[in-house]
Design a protein around this motif. Structure first.
Motif, PDB file in Angstrom:
ATOM      1  N   THR A   1     -91.564  -1.226 -54.090  1.00 38.26           N
ATOM      2  CA  THR A   1     -91.404  -1.798 -52.754  1.00 38.26           C
ATOM      3  C   THR A   1     -91.190  -0.710 -51.715  1.00 38.26           C
ATOM      4  O   THR A   1     -91.516  -0.887 -50.553  1.00 38.26           O
ATOM      5  N   ALA A   2     -90.608   0.422 -52.149  1.00 37.81           N
ATOM      6  CA  ALA A   2     -90.402   1.518 -51.199  1.00 37.81           C
ATOM      7  C   ALA A   2     -91.748   2.096 -50.740  1.00 37.81           C
ATOM      8  O   ALA A   2     -91.842   2.652 -49.656  1.00 37.81           O
ATOM      9  N   TYR A   3     -92.791   1.953 -51.571  1.00 33.40           N
ATOM     10  CA  TYR A   3     -94.126   2.362 -51.133  1.00 33.40           C
ATOM     11  C   TYR A   3     -94.739   1.279 -50.245  1.00 33.40           C
ATOM     12  O   TYR A   3     -95.215   1.514 -49.160  1.00 33.40           O
ATOM     13  N   GLY A   4     -94.755   0.044 -50.780  1.00 33.08           N
ATOM     14  CA  GLY A   4     -95.472  -1.039 -50.132  1.00 33.08           C
ATOM     15  C   GLY A   4     -94.926  -1.397 -48.763  1.00 33.08           C
ATOM     16  O   GLY A   4     -95.694  -1.770 -47.873  1.00 33.08           O
ATOM     17  N   GLY A   5     -93.614  -1.258 -48.603  1.00 36.27           N
ATOM     18  CA  GLY A   5     -92.998  -1.609 -47.328  1.00 36.27           C
ATOM     19  C   GLY A   5     -93.559  -0.811 -46.171  1.00 36.27           C
ATOM     20  O   GLY A   5     -93.552  -1.258 -45.022  1.00 36.27           O
ATOM     21  N   THR A   6     -94.064   0.367 -46.486  1.00 32.42           N
ATOM     22  CA  THR A   6     -94.593   1.241 -45.444  1.00 32.42           C
ATOM     23  C   THR A   6     -95.845   0.667 -44.788  1.00 32.42           C
ATOM     24  O   THR A   6     -96.064   0.833 -43.589  1.00 32.42           O
ATOM     25  N   ILE A   7     -96.678   0.000 -45.587  1.00 30.56           N
ATOM     26  CA  ILE A   7     -97.990  -0.415 -45.091  1.00 30.56           C
ATOM     27  C   ILE A   7     -97.853  -1.297 -43.859  1.00 30.56           C
ATOM     28  O   ILE A   7     -98.478  -1.051 -42.825  1.00 30.56           O
ATOM     29  N   THR A   8     -96.993  -2.329 -43.941  1.00 32.97           N
ATOM     30  CA  THR A   8     -96.848  -3.195 -42.782  1.00 32.97           C
ATOM     31  C   THR A   8     -96.114  -2.490 -41.643  1.00 32.97           C
ATOM     32  O   THR A   8     -96.362  -2.779 -40.482  1.00 32.97           O
ATOM     33  N   SER A   9     -95.205  -1.568 -41.992  1.00 35.86           N
ATOM     34  CA  SER A   9     -94.516  -0.818 -40.936  1.00 35.86           C
ATOM     35  C   SER A   9     -95.519  -0.072 -40.080  1.00 35.86           C
ATOM     36  O   SER A   9     -95.435  -0.073 -38.856  1.00 35.86           O
ATOM     37  N   VAL A  10     -96.454   0.585 -40.749  1.00 35.48           N
ATOM     38  CA  VAL A  10     -97.410   1.426 -40.029  1.00 35.48           C
ATOM     39  C   VAL A  10     -98.460   0.574 -39.320  1.00 35.48           C
ATOM     40  O   VAL A  10     -98.747   0.779 -38.143  1.00 35.48           O
ATOM     41  N   LEU A  11     -99.003  -0.419 -40.018  1.00 35.92           N
ATOM     42  CA  LEU A  11    -100.134  -1.148 -39.444  1.00 35.92           C
ATOM     43  C   LEU A  11     -99.721  -2.271 -38.495  1.00 35.92           C
ATOM     44  O   LEU A  11    -100.451  -2.609 -37.572  1.00 35.92           O
TER      45      LEU A  11
ATOM     46  N   ASP B   1     -78.015  -0.133 -39.994  1.00 31.30           N
ATOM     47  CA  ASP B   1     -78.572  -0.412 -41.307  1.00 31.30           C
ATOM     48  C   ASP B   1     -79.053  -1.867 -41.387  1.00 31.30           C
ATOM     49  O   ASP B   1     -78.253  -2.795 -41.421  1.00 31.30           O
ATOM     50  N   PRO B   2     -80.352  -2.095 -41.398  1.00 24.79           N
ATOM     51  CA  PRO B   2     -80.840  -3.476 -41.384  1.00 24.79           C
ATOM     52  C   PRO B   2     -80.656  -4.181 -42.721  1.00 24.79           C
ATOM     53  O   PRO B   2     -80.827  -5.386 -42.805  1.00 24.79           O
ATOM     54  N   GLU B   3     -80.291  -3.441 -43.751  1.00 21.43           N
ATOM     55  CA  GLU B   3     -80.160  -4.067 -45.058  1.00 21.43           C
ATOM     56  C   GLU B   3     -78.837  -4.822 -45.198  1.00 21.43           C
ATOM     57  O   GLU B   3     -78.672  -5.619 -46.084  1.00 21.43           O
ATOM     58  N   THR B   4     -77.882  -4.516 -44.314  1.00 23.03           N
ATOM     59  CA  THR B   4     -76.568  -5.163 -44.454  1.00 23.03           C
ATOM     60  C   THR B   4     -76.234  -6.045 -43.287  1.00 23.03           C
ATOM     61  O   THR B   4     -76.959  -6.818 -42.831  1.00 23.03           O
TER      62      THR B   4
ATOM     63  N   ASN C   1     -96.263  -2.803 -37.281  1.00 29.94           N
ATOM     64  CA  ASN C   1     -94.995  -2.638 -36.583  1.00 29.94           C
ATOM     65  C   ASN C   1     -93.922  -3.577 -37.147  1.00 29.94           C
ATOM     66  O   ASN C   1     -92.938  -3.874 -36.478  1.00 29.94           O
ATOM     67  N   THR C   2     -94.145  -4.100 -38.367  1.00 32.10           N
ATOM     68  CA  THR C   2     -93.177  -4.994 -39.007  1.00 32.10           C
ATOM     69  C   THR C   2     -92.806  -4.386 -40.347  1.00 32.10           C
ATOM     70  O   THR C   2     -93.669  -4.236 -41.198  1.00 32.10           O
ATOM     71  N   PRO C   3     -91.546  -4.022 -40.536  1.00 37.19           N
ATOM     72  CA  PRO C   3     -91.198  -3.391 -41.817  1.00 37.19           C
ATOM     73  C   PRO C   3     -91.290  -4.382 -42.971  1.00 37.19           C
ATOM     74  O   PRO C   3     -90.789  -5.502 -42.881  1.00 37.19           O
ATOM     75  N   GLY C   4     -91.947  -3.976 -44.054  1.00 40.39           N
ATOM     76  CA  GLY C   4     -92.032  -4.817 -45.239  1.00 40.39           C
ATOM     77  C   GLY C   4     -90.715  -4.835 -45.980  1.00 40.39           C
ATOM     78  O   GLY C   4     -90.368  -5.809 -46.623  1.00 40.39           O
ATOM     79  N   GLU C   5     -89.980  -3.751 -45.905  1.00 41.68           N
ATOM     80  CA  GLU C   5     -88.681  -3.643 -46.537  1.00 41.68           C
ATOM     81  C   GLU C   5     -87.768  -2.963 -45.533  1.00 41.68           C
ATOM     82  O   GLU C   5     -88.221  -2.157 -44.720  1.00 41.68           O
ATOM     83  N   ALA C   6     -86.461  -3.294 -45.614  1.00 36.95           N
ATOM     84  CA  ALA C   6     -85.515  -2.731 -44.642  1.00 36.95           C
ATOM     85  C   ALA C   6     -85.563  -1.210 -44.629  1.00 36.95           C
ATOM     86  O   ALA C   6     -85.446  -0.582 -43.576  1.00 36.95           O
ATOM     87  N   ALA C   7     -85.769  -0.605 -45.815  1.00 35.10           N
ATOM     88  CA  ALA C   7     -85.733   0.843 -45.899  1.00 35.10           C
ATOM     89  C   ALA C   7     -86.897   1.501 -45.156  1.00 35.10           C
ATOM     90  O   ALA C   7     -86.887   2.699 -44.912  1.00 35.10           O
ATOM     91  N   SER C   8     -87.906   0.718 -44.797  1.00 33.32           N
ATOM     92  CA  SER C   8     -89.046   1.282 -44.070  1.00 33.32           C
ATOM     93  C   SER C   8     -88.984   0.951 -42.581  1.00 33.32           C
ATOM     94  O   SER C   8     -89.919   1.228 -41.842  1.00 33.32           O
ATOM     95  N   ALA C   9     -87.893   0.349 -42.130  1.00 37.90           N
ATOM     96  CA  ALA C   9     -87.812  -0.107 -40.736  1.00 37.90           C
ATOM     97  C   ALA C   9     -88.011   1.038 -39.754  1.00 37.90           C
ATOM     98  O   ALA C   9     -88.740   0.903 -38.768  1.00 37.90           O
ATOM     99  N   ILE C  10     -87.386   2.174 -40.037  1.00 38.87           N
ATOM    100  CA  ILE C  10     -87.432   3.285 -39.080  1.00 38.87           C
ATOM    101  C   ILE C  10     -88.837   3.877 -38.988  1.00 38.87           C
ATOM    102  O   ILE C  10     -89.203   4.470 -37.976  1.00 38.87           O
ATOM    103  N   THR C  11     -89.627   3.685 -40.036  1.00 37.51           N
ATOM    104  CA  THR C  11     -90.988   4.221 -40.046  1.00 37.51           C
ATOM    105  C   THR C  11     -91.866   3.561 -38.989  1.00 37.51           C
ATOM    106  O   THR C  11     -92.887   4.112 -38.596  1.00 37.51           O
TER     107      THR C  11
END
Lengths: 459, 167
Positions: free
Chosen positions: A30-40, A456-459, A42-52
């Motif tokens: 998920t740490a990989y996949g979350g990036t795709i929507t973040s980049v394309l 931290d968007p995860e909490t 502007n919606t983070p797929g996972e909280a850890a990719s929000a800043i991307t």
């Protein structure tokens, strides 16, 4: 987090090694996949990719989406692989240290982890503590492990074995998220970058390298600390780029460092967070706690004994981490077009299928519809907690840790014959308890926590 | 006089949202229930801590936190969260509950087929073709995939008539 929980039922009939390898792969995948929507999108797929999203989406707007995705995948690979090397190196010494940990130290260590999570949990510490206490209470339903007395079963026989962990997680995270959807969010238009644009230029590689190095270090360090989530790592990595990068003034306008740093950090974090789980038996974050639940369900106790009693399983999992990271790299970059097409599936169809999957998941835990009702109930509880702005993360952590904490507390008090002094008389546990108190009371002492942690968007 | 006292009340003194009050009340009630029932479980035995000790502590924490939260809200009410889509919540929860109630009777395939058709055709307004294809895959397809692929047995119907035709 819901992803790992949702797929636990699929692994119930697998052998332990296969099941854990699959769930670990979902976890760091998920740490990989979350990036795709973040980049394309502007919606983070996972909280850890929000800043991307900041620099990743900015790169999409200037036509560099492909380069951003490739750099993110390579960074994730680098971070994940180096952290796994760290796991191999740390396994033996930390495992030996772990054997010295008795019940009081174990209890104290868990207190530190929970205090950190509570202290970092966004706006209200009160709400975080409520969440944690609820998790502990839910974990106590069923036969008490020491005296054998039924607790909080309300006369329902099915509850004697406790509330099913998977049903609770799927309800609180998965179902409640579907229930809190609001109308009006139409499926966005996505344009996958073509294959040629996926290759970053030489300059982009050179600029990314130092950011990846910093990201690896930050993610690895924070991954080891209980209570830290992957989003903290990516936020701090972004902060580090803002401070140290040679191109810091370009950050926010589509700088490759803003993608490379955080994406490397969250993968390095994800793999490093397995170290405390494997060597000490301590889940460092809520997602790891779900993973730990899966270990326990398979009859494996993560911790120092894992390497002595089930060493072939432990090393098979570690080997899979290397392979898994490589596969993810190969899957993510060339197939990005395929993944983005999933985003075009209408929400109604996705919702129906996810609901179906949750029902199958809840049913197959014990092959009874009782667990489906448990899932529905906890879905409503999750919705209420979201509505009241109560963080869900502390609850998951204590849900898994609850039985372990209670057992170590009671074992400690049995060793000391009821004297609570045992926690402060033993040096390691005294230091840890002191640390836990310091973390909890730090707002009173006006110790400032880094601004990034408040976001931290995860909490 | 009354009008004057009304106008002098500061406008910023927002009220605590009812849902927040209900929430605080619920947590306090759960906490009190836990405190009382853990006393019955026994806090301490001759061997050391009893089964009620840990829940007792948690009940205490819950009550204390509910009180602190109430004081915080009375001082400065938090912004009310956005409402939920009630139609969606009711539709999903009720349909799930019905599905869970009839699954053992009708069997996995028939009950999930109806469930999926409801969500795809009635709620989702998909075309008949799309709905039927997805609903059949999700019910009959999933049944066989789980049964033969993953060796996980999903329930068949309790009615002999349905059972004999493979549902």
């Amino acid at each position: 987090m819901a992803g790992v929980a949702l797929l636990i039922p699929l692994t119930l009939n697998m052998d332990a090694t296969g099941a854990i390898i699959m769930l670990c792969a979902i976890f760091y995948g998920t740490a990989y996949g979350g990036t795709i929507t973040s980049v394309l999108l502007n919606t983070p797929g996972e909280a850890a990719s929000a800043i991307t999203t900041i620099d990743g989406y900015a790169m999409t707007k200037i036509g560099k989406a492909g380069a951003a995705l490739t750099i993110a995948a390579v960074g994730s690979f680098v971070g994940g692989t180096i952290a796994t090397v760290g796991l191999v190196a740390a396994a033996k010494p930390l495992g030996e240290l772990g054997l010295l940990v008795g019940p009081p130290e174990f209890f104290a260590l868990m207190v530190v982890g929970i205090s950190l999570l509570v202290a970092l949990a966004g706006k209200s510490m009160v709400k975080a503590v409520i969440s944690g206490a609820l998790g502990l209470l839910i974990s106590m339903v069923g036969i008490d492990p020491v005296a054998g007395a039924p607790r909080f079963t309300f006369g329902v026989d099915r509850l004697l074995d406790g509330v099913s962990f998977v049903a609770v997680i799927v309800g609180v995270f998965g179902l409640s998220e579907l229930l809190s959807y609001r109308k009006g969010a139409a499926a966005p238009a996505v344009h996958a970058p073509n294959f040629r644009s996926l290759l970053p230029t030489g300059k982009e590689w050179r600029r990314s390298a130092p950011a990846m190095a910093r990201g690896t270090g930050i993610g690895f360090g924070l991954g080891l600390i209980p209570g830290m989530t992957g989003s903290v790592s990516s936020l701090l990595a972004y902060g580090a780029e803002k401070k140290f990068s040679r191109h810091r003034n370009e950050l926010g306008k589509g700088a490759i460092e803003g993608v490379a740093g955080p994406e490397t950090a969250n993968n390095s974090h994800a793999n490093a967070a397995l170290i405390p789980l494997f060597t000490l038996g301590i889940p460092a974050s809520p997602t790891i706690a779900v993973l730990m639940g899966a270990f326990l369900q398979q009859g494996l106790t993560p911790g120092p004994t894992l390497f002595t009693e089930n060493s072939e399983i432990a090393w098979a999992i570690i080997a899979s981490l290397f392979i898994g990271n490589l596969i993810l790299l190969l899957l993510n970059v060339p197939l990005v077009g395929l993944w983005t097409s999933i985003l075009r599936v209408p929400t109604t169809i996705l919702t129906a299928l996810i609901l179906l999957f949750m029902v199958i998941g809840a049913y197959t835990i014990n092959f009874t519809v009782f667990d489906v009702f448990v899932m529905i109930g906890f879905g409503l509880l999750g919705l209420a907690l979201r509505h009241l702005d109560i963080p869900l993360a502390p609850m998951v952590l204590t849900l898994v840790l609850g039985p372990l904490m209670e057992r170590s507390l009671r074992e400690s008090l049995e060793i000391s014959q009821g004297d609570f002094g045992i926690f402060v008389n033993r040096p390691i546990s005294a230091v840890l308890i002191g640390l836990g108190l310091l973390i909890i009371f730090s707002p009173l002492l006006k110790l400032r926590k880094p601004k990034a942690l408040n976001e931290d968007p995860e909490t | 006089m009354t009008t004057e006292s009304l106008t002098t009340t500061p406008k910023s003194a927002a009220r605590v949202a009812p849902s927040v009050l209900v929430g605080i009340g619920a947590f306090a009630a759960v906490g009190i229930y836990v405190l009382v029932s853990s006393l019955g479980l026994g806090l301490w035995t001759s061997l050391g801590p009893g089964p009620g000790l840990f829940p007792f502590a948690m009940g205490g924490v819950l009550v204390a936190m509910a009180l602190v939260w109430l004081i915080q809200e009375l001082r400065r009410p938090s912004e009310t969260a956005e409402g939920v889509d009630r139609g969606l919540v009711v539709a999903v929860v009720v349909s799930l509950a019905i599905l869970a109630s009839v699954m053992d009777l009708l069997g996995f395939q028939l009950s999930t087929f109806l469930f999926l058709m409801y969500h795809l055709k009635l709620r989702g307004r998909r075309t008949w073709v799309t709905s039927l294809i997805i609903a059949l895959t999700g019910s009959v397809g999933a049944f066989y995939a789980f049964n033969y692929g993953l060796n996980v047995a999903l329930p068949v119907s309790a009615f002999p008539l349905l059972n004999t035709i493979g549902l």
